[in-house]
Write a protein that holds these residues in place. Sequence first.
Motif, mmCIF file in Angstrom:
data_model
loop_
_atom_site.group_PDB
_atom_site.id
_atom_site.type_symbol
_atom_site.label_atom_id
_atom_site.label_comp_id
_atom_site.label_asym_id
_atom_site.label_seq_id
_atom_site.Cartn_x
_atom_site.Cartn_y
_atom_site.Cartn_z
ATOM 1 N N THR A 89 0.939 -1.205 0.082
ATOM 2 C CA THR A 89 0.042 0.077 0.126
ATOM 3 C C THR A 89 1.011 1.230 -0.153
ATOM 4 O O THR A 89 1.871 1.138 0.305
ATOM 5 N N ILE A 91 0.046 6.028 -0.295
ATOM 6 C CA ILE A 91 -0.962 7.058 -0.601
ATOM 7 C C ILE A 91 -0.678 7.609 -2.067
ATOM 8 O O ILE A 91 -1.616 8.171 -2.644
ATOM 9 N N ILE A 113 -2.967 -1.641 -3.019
ATOM 10 C CA ILE A 113 -3.961 -0.552 -2.458
ATOM 11 C C ILE A 113 -3.474 0.766 -2.348
ATOM 12 O O ILE A 113 -2.603 0.779 -1.462
ATOM 13 N N THR A 114 -4.255 1.799 -2.894
ATOM 14 C CA THR A 114 -3.815 3.157 -2.694
ATOM 15 C C THR A 114 -4.465 3.617 -1.467
ATOM 16 O O THR A 114 -5.610 3.562 -1.414
ATOM 17 N N CYS A 115 -3.709 4.100 -0.167
ATOM 18 C CA CYS A 115 -4.522 4.264 0.850
ATOM 19 C C CYS A 115 -3.418 5.167 2.035
ATOM 20 O O CYS A 115 -2.440 5.078 1.700
ATOM 21 N N ASP A 116 -4.403 5.899 2.706
ATOM 22 C CA ASP A 116 -3.482 6.709 3.608
ATOM 23 C C ASP A 116 -3.320 6.045 5.013
ATOM 24 O O ASP A 116 -4.204 5.500 5.479
ATOM 25 N N ARG A 119 -5.871 6.246 7.714
ATOM 26 C CA ARG A 119 -6.995 6.012 7.647
ATOM 27 C C ARG A 119 -6.791 4.425 6.924
ATOM 28 O O ARG A 119 -7.251 4.419 5.802
ATOM 29 N N LEU A 120 -6.449 3.559 7.580
ATOM 30 C CA LEU A 120 -6.228 2.233 6.914
ATOM 31 C C LEU A 120 -7.627 1.525 6.814
ATOM 32 O O LEU A 120 -8.467 1.520 7.572
ATOM 33 N N PRO A 121 -7.794 0.899 5.313
ATOM 34 C CA PRO A 121 -9.113 0.485 5.079
ATOM 35 C C PRO A 121 -9.126 -0.863 5.246
ATOM 36 O O PRO A 121 -9.395 -1.799 4.391
ATOM 37 N N GLU A 148 -3.489 3.476 14.035
ATOM 38 C CA GLU A 148 -4.141 2.791 12.870
ATOM 39 C C GLU A 148 -3.370 1.294 12.699
ATOM 40 O O GLU A 148 -3.944 0.515 12.667
#
Length: 243
Positions: A89, A91, A113-116, A119-121, A148
């Motif tokens: 992952t 951002i 996965i693109t994520c911050d 705020r982990l999905p 997180e």
Amino acid sequence: MSETHFGFQTVDERQKAQHVRGVFDSVASRYDLMNDLMSMGLHRAWKAYAVALAGIRPGDQVLDIAGGTGDMARAFAGKAGPTGTVVHTDINEAMLRTGRDRLLDEGLALPTITCDAERLPFRGDQFDVACVSFGLRNMTHKDAALAEMCRVLRPGGRLLVLEFSKVAAPLAKPYDWYSFKLLPLIGKWVVNDADSYRYLAESIRMHPDQAELKAMMKRAGFGHVDVHNLSAGIVALHVGIKC
Ligand SMILES: C[S@@+](CC[C@H](N)C(=O)[O-])C[C@H]1O[C@@H](n2cnc3c(N)ncnc32)[C@H](O)[C@@H]1O
């Protein structure tokens, strides 16, 4: 309006992520070459040390946060094997795409996965191991990101934070000369971008030192945290256990 730092500059908190994005959009295509040049290959040894301490076993569920061009994800995949999962992952799409393409060229397809990190999905208690390698320094709310990381780990799970840290005092002057004089020049020559490497040098100075980061990890929920200084503290590996 809250303020934070971007290197030595003070910026509106809401703008820091955009500034960081600009840095990694600019360097993504030559990021790996720059890493080898500026660390004289040492980043490979620092990362290998972190992988060894991660203690990943076949079948483990592993999360690589701020994974960029995929060095750690690739090494973790070799340890987790075909029965395990490594989720890569970041951002930044440019960094993640560069990493994904490179891993695919090597015959490795990982969930990407693109994520911050703030705020982990992912649901809680999911991963055996999580890792953030040279990524935490760039995050706006480091406490939130660490909380997180703790949330998504299963009880007993491990977080590895590999990051630039506070160098031993006798090396401070030559290290400053290298960071503030030579590093921006290498950045200018290789990626035509001195500013991003000036930001790198400044952000290292603004990052919590070994003891402060350990305290932050404890506050985020890690019951036990070990600190390993590498190359006289140029880099530190913090290993936190969720317990
Ligand atoms: C110096 S690179 C490290 C890449 C890789 N982990 C390595 O060790 O080579 C830092 C990475 O952190 C990512 N990053 C910065 N802020 C982030 C955030 N809030 N959440 C996730 N990734 C972030 C950047 O996009 C960039 O790819």
